[in-house]
Design a protein around this motif. Sequence first.
Motif, PDB file in Angstrom:
ATOM      1  N   GLY A 120       4.075  -5.863  -7.915  1.00 46.96           N
ATOM      2  CA  GLY A 120       5.250  -5.130  -8.371  1.00 46.96           C
ATOM      3  C   GLY A 120       6.540  -5.899  -8.181  1.00 46.96           C
ATOM      4  N   ALA A 121       6.691  -6.545  -7.029  1.00 49.05           N
ATOM      5  CA  ALA A 121       7.911  -7.307  -6.748  1.00 49.05           C
ATOM      6  C   ALA A 121       8.046  -8.498  -7.696  1.00 49.05           C
ATOM      7  CB  ALA A 121       7.898  -7.784  -5.291  1.00 49.05           C
ATOM      8  N   VAL A 122       6.932  -9.149  -7.997  1.00 48.02           N
ATOM      9  CA  VAL A 122       6.955 -10.292  -8.921  1.00 48.02           C
ATOM     10  C   VAL A 122       7.319  -9.838 -10.330  1.00 48.02           C
ATOM     11  CG1 VAL A 122       5.512 -12.026 -10.066  1.00 48.02           C
ATOM     12  CG2 VAL A 122       5.359 -11.725  -7.587  1.00 48.02           C
ATOM     13  N   ILE A 123       6.720  -8.727 -10.792  1.00 37.92           N
ATOM     14  CA  ILE A 123       7.031  -8.204 -12.130  1.00 37.92           C
ATOM     15  C   ILE A 123       8.503  -7.807 -12.227  1.00 37.92           C
ATOM     16  CG2 ILE A 123       6.603  -6.307 -13.742  1.00 37.92           C
ATOM     17  CD1 ILE A 123       3.700  -6.296 -12.819  1.00 37.92           C
ATOM     18  N   SER A 124       9.022  -7.137 -11.201  1.00 39.97           N
ATOM     19  CA  SER A 124      10.429  -6.719 -11.200  1.00 39.97           C
ATOM     20  C   SER A 124      11.366  -7.915 -11.281  1.00 39.97           C
ATOM     21  CB  SER A 124      10.740  -5.912  -9.932  1.00 39.97           C
ATOM     22  OG  SER A 124      10.001  -4.723  -9.891  1.00 39.97           O
ATOM     23  N   THR A 125      11.077  -8.921 -10.466  1.00 44.97           N
ATOM     24  CA  THR A 125      11.919 -10.118 -10.441  1.00 44.97           C
ATOM     25  C   THR A 125      11.857 -10.858 -11.770  1.00 44.97           C
ATOM     26  OG1 THR A 125      11.539 -10.345  -8.057  1.00 44.97           O
ATOM     27  CG2 THR A 125      12.385 -12.278  -9.218  1.00 44.97           C
ATOM     28  N   ALA A 126      10.646 -11.014 -12.311  1.00 36.93           N
ATOM     29  CA  ALA A 126      10.465 -11.727 -13.582  1.00 36.93           C
ATOM     30  C   ALA A 126      11.164 -10.990 -14.727  1.00 36.93           C
ATOM     31  CB  ALA A 126       8.982 -11.892 -13.884  1.00 36.93           C
ATOM     32  N   SER A 127      11.121  -9.656 -14.700  1.00 38.05           N
ATOM     33  CA  SER A 127      11.755  -8.887 -15.775  1.00 38.05           C
ATOM     34  C   SER A 127      13.273  -9.043 -15.748  1.00 38.05           C
ATOM     35  CB  SER A 127      11.378  -7.411 -15.660  1.00 38.05           C
ATOM     36  OG  SER A 127      11.901  -6.836 -14.481  1.00 38.05           O
ATOM     37  N   LEU A 128      13.863  -9.095 -14.561  1.00 40.41           N
ATOM     38  CA  LEU A 128      15.313  -9.293 -14.454  1.00 40.41           C
ATOM     39  C   LEU A 128      15.703 -10.701 -14.907  1.00 40.41           C
ATOM     40  CD1 LEU A 128      16.042  -7.491 -11.067  1.00 40.41           C
ATOM     41  CD2 LEU A 128      16.725  -6.732 -13.354  1.00 40.41           C
ATOM     42  N   ILE A 129      14.856 -11.673 -14.613  1.00 38.39           N
ATOM     43  CA  ILE A 129      15.102 -13.038 -15.114  1.00 38.39           C
ATOM     44  C   ILE A 129      15.022 -13.039 -16.638  1.00 38.39           C
ATOM     45  CG2 ILE A 129      14.199 -15.402 -15.185  1.00 38.39           C
ATOM     46  CD1 ILE A 129      13.295 -14.989 -12.279  1.00 38.39           C
ATOM     47  N   GLY A 130      14.047 -12.292 -17.182  1.00 41.04           N
ATOM     48  CA  GLY A 130      13.926 -12.190 -18.633  1.00 41.04           C
ATOM     49  C   GLY A 130      15.160 -11.574 -19.274  1.00 41.04           C
ATOM     50  N   ALA A 145      17.512 -12.440  -7.810  1.00 37.34           N
ATOM     51  CA  ALA A 145      17.408 -13.101  -6.504  1.00 37.34           C
ATOM     52  C   ALA A 145      17.256 -12.063  -5.382  1.00 37.34           C
ATOM     53  CB  ALA A 145      18.640 -13.967  -6.255  1.00 37.34           C
ATOM     54  N   ILE A 146      18.011 -10.964  -5.490  1.00 42.73           N
ATOM     55  CA  ILE A 146      17.903  -9.896  -4.493  1.00 42.73           C
ATOM     56  C   ILE A 146      16.512  -9.267  -4.521  1.00 42.73           C
ATOM     57  CG2 ILE A 146      18.752  -7.594  -3.863  1.00 42.73           C
ATOM     58  CD1 ILE A 146      21.536  -8.529  -4.828  1.00 42.73           C
ATOM     59  N   ASN A 147      15.995  -9.046  -5.725  1.00 39.30           N
ATOM     60  CA  ASN A 147      14.646  -8.494  -5.853  1.00 39.30           C
ATOM     61  C   ASN A 147      13.581  -9.485  -5.403  1.00 39.30           C
ATOM     62  OD1 ASN A 147      14.165  -5.684  -7.558  1.00 39.30           O
ATOM     63  ND2 ASN A 147      16.183  -6.572  -7.909  1.00 39.30           N
ATOM     64  N   ALA A 148      13.864 -10.775  -5.545  1.00 39.84           N
ATOM     65  CA  ALA A 148      12.923 -11.791  -5.062  1.00 39.84           C
ATOM     66  C   ALA A 148      12.760 -11.703  -3.549  1.00 39.84           C
ATOM     67  CB  ALA A 148      13.398 -13.187  -5.470  1.00 39.84           C
ATOM     68  N   GLY A 149      13.804 -11.221  -2.869  1.00 41.45           N
ATOM     69  CA  GLY A 149      13.677 -10.990  -1.432  1.00 41.45           C
ATOM     70  C   GLY A 149      12.601  -9.965  -1.125  1.00 41.45           C
ATOM     71  N   GLY A 150      12.360  -9.061  -2.084  1.00 41.94           N
ATOM     72  CA  GLY A 150      11.289  -8.087  -1.937  1.00 41.94           C
ATOM     73  C   GLY A 150       9.917  -8.742  -1.922  1.00 41.94           C
ATOM     74  N   VAL A 151       9.772  -9.855  -2.651  1.00 42.95           N
ATOM     75  CA  VAL A 151       8.505 -10.601  -2.638  1.00 42.95           C
ATOM     76  C   VAL A 151       8.202 -11.094  -1.228  1.00 42.95           C
ATOM     77  CG1 VAL A 151       7.280 -12.621  -3.528  1.00 42.95           C
ATOM     78  CG2 VAL A 151       8.780 -11.309  -5.051  1.00 42.95           C
ATOM     79  N   LEU A 152       9.216 -11.643  -0.565  1.00 42.98           N
ATOM     80  CA  LEU A 152       9.036 -12.123   0.812  1.00 42.98           C
ATOM     81  C   LEU A 152       8.777 -10.962   1.768  1.00 42.98           C
ATOM     82  CD1 LEU A 152      11.916 -14.779   0.939  1.00 42.98           C
ATOM     83  CD2 LEU A 152       9.489 -15.164   0.485  1.00 42.98           C
ATOM     84  N   ALA A 153       9.494  -9.845   1.552  1.00 46.49           N
ATOM     85  CA  ALA A 153       9.322  -8.686   2.433  1.00 46.49           C
ATOM     86  C   ALA A 153       7.908  -8.116   2.334  1.00 46.49           C
ATOM     87  CB  ALA A 153      10.348  -7.611   2.084  1.00 46.49           C
ATOM     88  N   VAL A 154       7.367  -8.074   1.122  1.00 42.05           N
ATOM     89  CA  VAL A 154       6.035  -7.502   0.910  1.00 42.05           C
ATOM     90  C   VAL A 154       4.945  -8.333   1.586  1.00 42.05           C
ATOM     91  CG1 VAL A 154       4.303  -7.075  -0.893  1.00 42.05           C
ATOM     92  CG2 VAL A 154       6.612  -6.242  -1.189  1.00 42.05           C
ATOM     93  N   LEU A 155       5.197  -9.604   1.806  1.00 39.47           N
ATOM     94  CA  LEU A 155       4.197 -10.454   2.467  1.00 39.47           C
ATOM     95  C   LEU A 155       3.873  -9.989   3.876  1.00 39.47           C
ATOM     96  CD1 LEU A 155       5.362 -14.011   1.299  1.00 39.47           C
ATOM     97  CD2 LEU A 155       3.417 -12.675   0.450  1.00 39.47           C
ATOM     98  N   THR A 156       4.688  -9.112   4.432  1.00 41.88           N
ATOM     99  CA  THR A 156       4.406  -8.569   5.763  1.00 41.88           C
ATOM    100  C   THR A 156       3.448  -7.374   5.702  1.00 41.88           C
ATOM    101  OG1 THR A 156       6.268  -6.985   5.748  1.00 41.88           O
ATOM    102  CG2 THR A 156       6.732  -9.234   6.506  1.00 41.88           C
ATOM    103  N   TYR A 157       3.179  -6.857   4.500  1.00 38.00           N
ATOM    104  CA  TYR A 157       2.385  -5.628   4.335  1.00 38.00           C
ATOM    105  C   TYR A 157       0.884  -5.892   4.518  1.00 38.00           C
ATOM    106  CZ  TYR A 157       6.470  -3.345   2.109  1.00 38.00           C
ATOM    107  OH  TYR A 157       7.703  -2.814   1.815  1.00 38.00           O
ATOM    108  N   ILE A 158       0.506  -6.458   5.611  1.00 39.13           N
ATOM    109  CA  ILE A 158      -0.907  -6.790   5.852  1.00 39.13           C
ATOM    110  C   ILE A 158      -1.629  -5.552   6.388  1.00 39.13           C
ATOM    111  CG2 ILE A 158      -2.493  -8.275   7.117  1.00 39.13           C
ATOM    112  CD1 ILE A 158      -0.170 -10.274   7.323  1.00 39.13           C
TER     113      ILE A 158
END
Length: 253
Positions: A95-105, A186-199
């Motif tokens: 989800g975080a990757v799709i959100s970030t990619a869509s904003l870049i688009g 870029a702000i949403n890309a921070g969500g990609v890093l944050a989600v990496l903690t969701y183990i």
Amino acid sequence: MKFKFPKPSESYHSDSGWAWIVNIATGYCFGILIGMCNNYGLIYVEFERIYEGTENHVTYAGWIGSLAIGVEYVFCVLGSILVDLYNPLKIGLLGAVISTASLIGCIFVTNMKIYFLTYGVLFGFGQALLLAATLSVLPYYFEKKLSLANGIMNFIGSIIIVLLPIITSAIINSSGLKITFLVLAAINAGGVLAVLTYITPEKSKNESDGILKEIKKSLGTEIFGRKKFILWCVSTFIGKFGYFIPIINIVKF
């Protein structure tokens, strides 16, 4: 306090250590999820200004944001099912990757109608998956302190919700809409890093009931037999009209 990266085989419900890192990460994600919904009022006004000569530009500007918010909340149900079938990390990361990619688009869009796809559908769908993962991960890490953890998540998220429109307004006024989308990406890309903690622990083959049974369990349809829950759902649905409509339109005044 010593923090360590947990392994899926280790015990959860620790209420300490790495759990607080996950808690902070959910606060960040929750902030950008709700903040981006509230933030659309600024983008809406800018759409009206940029595409003033375009036919039905006011209607389009309204529907683009409505579509994004609608897709986010409608497809959050699908996101919840996918989280149960897989885990919060995989679905939240997607989800975080799709959100970030869509904003870049959105940076490269010139035709207003294309925003229905990039911002309305793709961004909304990515946010739906991220929202489902964020709301589901805390019970893996907290048991006795779950209420406190939810309070901290909302507190951190509230700070971001307040700051995001200030940042967005400043960038729109100084650099325009395309740079604004770049910063928001870029702000949403921070969500990609944050989600990496969701183990979370992987389900064993013995714990898996099959896809159909997992979906039925995830939907929890038996709760719809409770009248108080139905009343809560209906009242919340109606209340959203009084929440989003002023937020989106108040910027013009």
